[in-house]
Design an enzyme around this catalytic site. Structure first.
Site, PDB file in Angstrom:
ATOM      1  N   CYS A 136      31.378  32.297  59.582  1.00 17.56           N
ATOM      2  CA  CYS A 136      30.996  32.704  58.429  1.00 17.56           C
ATOM      3  C   CYS A 136      29.444  33.153  58.223  1.00 17.56           C
ATOM      4  O   CYS A 136      29.149  34.355  58.182  1.00 17.56           O
ATOM      5  CB  CYS A 136      31.355  31.810  57.204  1.00 17.56           C
ATOM      6  SG  CYS A 136      30.689  32.115  55.684  1.00 17.56           S
ATOM      7  N   CYS A 186      31.273  36.469  57.028  1.00 17.41           N
ATOM      8  CA  CYS A 186      31.346  36.697  55.858  1.00 17.41           C
ATOM      9  C   CYS A 186      29.864  37.174  55.575  1.00 17.41           C
ATOM     10  O   CYS A 186      29.769  38.267  54.771  1.00 17.41           O
ATOM     11  CB  CYS A 186      31.734  35.562  54.872  1.00 17.41           C
ATOM     12  SG  CYS A 186      32.818  34.623  55.464  1.00 17.41           S
ATOM     13  N   LYS A 192      28.361  40.418  57.306  1.00 14.74           N
ATOM     14  CA  LYS A 192      29.526  41.405  56.843  1.00 14.74           C
ATOM     15  C   LYS A 192      28.732  41.726  55.178  1.00 14.74           C
ATOM     16  O   LYS A 192      28.867  43.082  54.999  1.00 14.74           O
ATOM     17  CB  LYS A 192      30.633  40.879  56.837  1.00 14.74           C
ATOM     18  CG  LYS A 192      31.903  41.973  56.560  1.00 14.74           C
ATOM     19  CD  LYS A 192      32.205  41.893  54.832  1.00 14.74           C
ATOM     20  CE  LYS A 192      32.600  40.865  54.258  1.00 14.74           C
ATOM     21  NZ  LYS A 192      33.757  40.208  54.588  1.00 14.74           N
ATOM     22  N   TYR A 205      21.386  25.086  57.799  1.00 12.96           N
ATOM     23  CA  TYR A 205      22.603  24.232  58.220  1.00 12.96           C
ATOM     24  C   TYR A 205      22.125  23.152  59.316  1.00 12.96           C
ATOM     25  O   TYR A 205      22.291  22.202  59.133  1.00 12.96           O
ATOM     26  CB  TYR A 205      23.399  25.227  58.868  1.00 12.96           C
ATOM     27  CG  TYR A 205      24.550  25.780  57.916  1.00 12.96           C
ATOM     28  CD1 TYR A 205      24.208  26.599  57.028  1.00 12.96           C
ATOM     29  CD2 TYR A 205      25.945  25.393  58.168  1.00 12.96           C
ATOM     30  CE1 TYR A 205      25.012  27.294  56.177  1.00 12.96           C
ATOM     31  CE2 TYR A 205      26.882  25.975  57.222  1.00 12.96           C
ATOM     32  CZ  TYR A 205      26.406  26.760  56.258  1.00 12.96           C
ATOM     33  OH  TYR A 205      27.579  27.275  55.238  1.00 12.96           O
ATOM     34  N   GLY A 216      44.847  46.950  60.334  1.00 11.42           N
ATOM     35  CA  GLY A 216      44.965  47.219  59.012  1.00 11.42           C
ATOM     36  C   GLY A 216      44.914  46.049  58.167  1.00 11.42           C
ATOM     37  O   GLY A 216      45.439  45.885  56.869  1.00 11.42           O
ATOM     38  N   TYR A 239      41.973  42.644  56.847  1.00 13.39           N
ATOM     39  CA  TYR A 239      40.579  42.489  56.130  1.00 13.39           C
ATOM     40  C   TYR A 239      39.610  43.136  56.883  1.00 13.39           C
ATOM     41  O   TYR A 239      38.854  43.911  56.450  1.00 13.39           O
ATOM     42  CB  TYR A 239      40.037  40.930  56.077  1.00 13.39           C
ATOM     43  CG  TYR A 239      40.867  40.105  55.229  1.00 13.39           C
ATOM     44  CD1 TYR A 239      40.292  39.842  54.009  1.00 13.39           C
ATOM     45  CD2 TYR A 239      42.124  39.270  55.326  1.00 13.39           C
ATOM     46  CE1 TYR A 239      40.646  38.981  52.974  1.00 13.39           C
ATOM     47  CE2 TYR A 239      42.629  38.393  54.455  1.00 13.39           C
ATOM     48  CZ  TYR A 239      42.104  38.346  53.248  1.00 13.39           C
ATOM     49  OH  TYR A 239      42.523  37.607  52.140  1.00 13.39           O
ATOM     50  N   GLU A 251      37.589  46.554  55.832  1.00 13.63           N
ATOM     51  CA  GLU A 251      36.262  46.247  55.372  1.00 13.63           C
ATOM     52  C   GLU A 251      35.352  47.207  56.354  1.00 13.63           C
ATOM     53  O   GLU A 251      34.113  47.768  55.869  1.00 13.63           O
ATOM     54  CB  GLU A 251      35.740  44.980  55.528  1.00 13.63           C
ATOM     55  CG  GLU A 251      36.505  44.034  54.349  1.00 13.63           C
ATOM     56  CD  GLU A 251      35.964  42.535  54.207  1.00 13.63           C
ATOM     57  OE1 GLU A 251      36.282  41.810  53.343  1.00 13.63           O
ATOM     58  OE2 GLU A 251      35.535  42.064  55.143  1.00 13.63           O
ATOM     59  N   ARG A 273      49.324  49.670  62.890  1.00 14.73           N
ATOM     60  CA  ARG A 273      50.586  49.573  63.501  1.00 14.73           C
ATOM     61  C   ARG A 273      51.944  49.861  62.411  1.00 14.73           C
ATOM     62  O   ARG A 273      53.058  50.296  62.704  1.00 14.73           O
ATOM     63  CB  ARG A 273      50.842  48.691  64.365  1.00 14.73           C
ATOM     64  CG  ARG A 273      51.186  47.148  63.485  1.00 14.73           C
ATOM     65  CD  ARG A 273      51.514  46.038  64.479  1.00 14.73           C
ATOM     66  NE  ARG A 273      51.094  44.548  63.741  1.00 14.73           N
ATOM     67  CZ  ARG A 273      51.549  43.310  64.265  1.00 14.73           C
ATOM     68  NH1 ARG A 273      51.981  43.434  65.655  1.00 14.73           N
ATOM     69  NH2 ARG A 273      51.473  42.402  63.706  1.00 14.73           N
ATOM     70  N   ASP A 278      39.860  27.158  60.299  1.00  9.30           N
ATOM     71  CA  ASP A 278      40.881  28.162  61.028  1.00  9.30           C
ATOM     72  C   ASP A 278      41.529  27.877  61.985  1.00  9.30           C
ATOM     73  O   ASP A 278      42.644  28.530  62.347  1.00  9.30           O
ATOM     74  CB  ASP A 278      39.914  29.517  61.360  1.00  9.30           C
ATOM     75  CG  ASP A 278      39.522  30.208  60.215  1.00  9.30           C
ATOM     76  OD1 ASP A 278      39.639  30.032  59.182  1.00  9.30           O
ATOM     77  OD2 ASP A 278      38.762  31.475  60.472  1.00  9.30           O
ATOM     78  N   ALA A 330      39.345  38.215  48.340  1.00 21.60           N
ATOM     79  CA  ALA A 330      38.715  39.265  48.068  1.00 21.60           C
ATOM     80  C   ALA A 330      38.534  40.239  49.538  1.00 21.60           C
ATOM     81  O   ALA A 330      38.657  39.757  50.412  1.00 21.60           O
ATOM     82  CB  ALA A 330      37.167  39.242  47.516  1.00 21.60           C
ATOM     83  N   HIS A 354      32.992  45.208  25.117  1.00 23.84           N
ATOM     84  CA  HIS A 354      32.837  46.614  25.339  1.00 23.84           C
ATOM     85  C   HIS A 354      31.540  47.124  25.605  1.00 23.84           C
ATOM     86  O   HIS A 354      30.618  46.529  25.038  1.00 23.84           O
ATOM     87  CB  HIS A 354      33.507  47.370  24.209  1.00 23.84           C
ATOM     88  CG  HIS A 354      33.378  48.807  24.168  1.00 23.84           C
ATOM     89  ND1 HIS A 354      34.597  49.454  24.921  1.00 23.84           N
ATOM     90  CD2 HIS A 354      32.837  49.562  23.650  1.00 23.84           C
ATOM     91  CE1 HIS A 354      34.410  50.888  24.954  1.00 23.84           C
ATOM     92  NE2 HIS A 354      33.494  50.810  24.103  1.00 23.84           N
ATOM     93  N   GLU A 411      37.269  44.746  30.371  1.00 22.92           N
ATOM     94  CA  GLU A 411      38.044  44.793  29.144  1.00 22.92           C
ATOM     95  C   GLU A 411      39.214  45.086  29.236  1.00 22.92           C
ATOM     96  O   GLU A 411      40.381  44.664  28.348  1.00 22.92           O
ATOM     97  CB  GLU A 411      37.088  45.537  28.068  1.00 22.92           C
ATOM     98  CG  GLU A 411      37.251  47.018  28.354  1.00 22.92           C
ATOM     99  CD  GLU A 411      36.385  47.513  26.944  1.00 22.92           C
ATOM    100  OE1 GLU A 411      36.866  47.243  25.916  1.00 22.92           O
ATOM    101  OE2 GLU A 411      35.506  48.650  27.349  1.00 22.92           O
TER     102      GLU A 411
END
Ligand code: NDP
Length: 457
Positions: free
Chosen positions: A43, A48, A51, A99, A178, A180, A184, A201, A306, A344, A439, A444
């Site tokens: 990540c 992530c 990216k 980290y 095809g 994520y 992206e 594919r 994972d 997402a 608005h 909305e």
């Protein structure tokens, strides 16, 4: 009682491993962590986070173009790939440092080494040439990109491991996949100025998403000039010299490119860890089999993230790691709850989704109501961009509970994170209807959909 070097030894300092190790150490456990690459894991180091920087970078070119409709003028605009990579690397180094510091401050010991299990309590640290022992072991080794090695010339293609450090920015990119990563990066490369061809594919990209989402993203990719070839795979990659490659496809087509990118999925990183040898059961694809407590078939060995191939997302790995540490080191039994996790895809436009797709809901619920709308966002009335936004709400027709929301459009990930709170809390469609619109926003539309959509069978 046997005295081990550690109460917990974690293999892999990615999102799941670091969270579990830090918490366990904070609860007083003696913790060792082995990481063979860089602390932070996929990540932070090559997933992530970098990216998202590339996604942001790719948006500026578009914004410049869009700004013309708002009276701006632009000239002498350029893009420097090396500068972007350096800036991104600086931030990744900073996060990597945080980290490491967080682990150390919590009291965990970091071993920069590959670690292999010798028995259920013994870990061999390859780079140090020595054994350490632990009462409890956590496998958090993550996953790795997969390449179809049966394709001649497959090694001429790169994966998401290499994409963040390309020496030069490519002019022509061909991407296999095809999912994520394929979608992206197709948008990232296109946004930064490359010609892009996506080879998938199947029939519909983003197959696991709601079918309206797949169709909408597919149409948006094409609209922005990305060539999408479906029902085809790579059959050969040829080196044409001077960095040029020729990709041959199963449908007979040939595509020349200076970057070939494999984005055909990731596999759990379990090979050569000694897992099978110590009795840890693996699934067919190599994933570590675990129960709801993340316990493997060997009762002092656990696995999160994972490597277990449950829901392969960073926040899930973090929660699995936390639940494990709470249960094992804080006498506070916790299980991961997998219901209604927001997801997402950072494509252009991006996707935000939570809950069931329409087809999943139709299998699960006796009666399903669907509300959807498809419109051009107000901003684009002046930019001239034809980009469309899709919003779809799936409702359990018997209880009125909203069981799925799917959005394709600018800011969809930000919207869906907030919506996920309500969906997770059991929000009803009537609550959406009772909420006053804000608005003028795109969001909305979510509270003004009244007409049920009737499918044409
Ligand atoms: P995905 O599982 O999303 O997609 C893999 C793609 O490769 C699918 O389109 C699949 O086709 C195709 N594929 C699989 N095998 C073959 C094959 N033998 N030949 C040709 N095509 C093949 O994997 P990604 O690599 O894109 O991403 C890996 C994981 O990383 C994701 O599942 C996700 O969990 C995570 N991720 C999450 C992101 C996010 O949250 N925004 C961003 C990036 C990654 P088919 O659909 O037909 O199976």
């Amino acid at each position: 009682m046997t005295d081990y070097d550690y109460d917990l030894f974690t293999i892999g300092a990615g999102s799941g491993g670091v969270r579990a190790s830090r918490l366990a150490a904070r609860y007083g456990a003696r913790v060792g962590v082995a990481e063979e690459f860089r602390v932070g894991g996929t990540c932070v180091v090559r997933g992530c986070v970098p990216k998202k920087f590339l996604v942001y970078a790719s948006e500026y070119g578009r914004m410049q173009h869009e700004s013309l409709g708002y009276g701006w003028s632009a000239s002498d605009v350029g893009f420097d790939w090396r500068k972007l990579v350096e800036a991104k690397d600086g931030e990744i180094d900073r996060l990597n440092g945080i980290y490491i510091r967080n682990l150390k401050n919590a009291g965990a010991e970091i071993h920069e080494s590959r670690a292999v299990l010798k028995d259920r309590h013994t870990i061999y640290l390859v780079d140090q040439g020595r054994d350490v022992t632990a009462r409890t072991i956590l496998i958090a080794s993550g996953g790795a990109p997969w390449i179809d090695e049966t394709v001649p010339g497959h090694e001429l293609g790169i994966t998401s491991n290499e994409v963040f450090h390309l020496e030069t920015f490519p002019r022509h990119v061909v991407i296999a996949g095809g999912g994520y990563i394929a979608v992206e990066f197709a948008c990232i490369f296109k946004g930064l100025g490359a010609d892009v061809c996506l080879v998938y594919r199947g029939e519909d990209i983003l197959r696991y998403f709601d079918s309206d989402v797949s169709v909408q993203v597919h149409a948006e990719l094409k609209r922005q000039g990305i060539r999408v070839i479906t029902q085809a795979t790579f059959t050969e990659i040829e080196d044409l010299g001077a960095g040029e490659r020729r990709v041959r496809l199963s449908n007979g087509a040939k595509i020349d490119a200076d970057l070939v990118f494999w984005a055909v999925g990731r596999r759990p990183a379990t090979e050569g860890l000694g897992l099978k040898e110590v009795g840890v059961e693996l699934a067919k694809n190599g994933a570590v089999k675990v129960d709801e407590w993340s316990r493997t078939s060997v009762d002092n060995i656990f696995a999160v993230g994972d490597v277990t191939d449950r829901v392969n997302l960073t926040p899930v790995a973090i929660r699995e790691g936390a639940a494990f540490a709470e249960t094992e080191f804080n006498s506070n039994p916790q299980k991961m709850d997998y219901a209604f996790i927001a997801k997402a895809v950072f494509s252009n436009p991006p996707v935000g989704t939570v809950g069931y797709t329409e087809s999943e809901a139709r299998k699960k619920y006796a009666k399903v109501d669907v509300y959807k709308t498809d419109f051009r966002q107000m901003k684009h009335m002046l930019t001239g961009d034809e980009q469309r936004t899709l919003m779809k709400i799936i409702v359990d027709g018997e209880t009125d509970a909203v069981v799925g929301v799917h959005i394709v459009g600018e800011h969809a990930p930000e919207m869906i994170q907030c919506l996920a709170i309500a969906v997770k809390a059991g929000v009803k469609k009537a609550d959406f209807d009772a909420t006053c619109a804000l608005h003028p926003t795109a969001a909305e539309e979510l509270v003004t959909m009244r007409e049920k959509f009737t499918p044409k069978f």
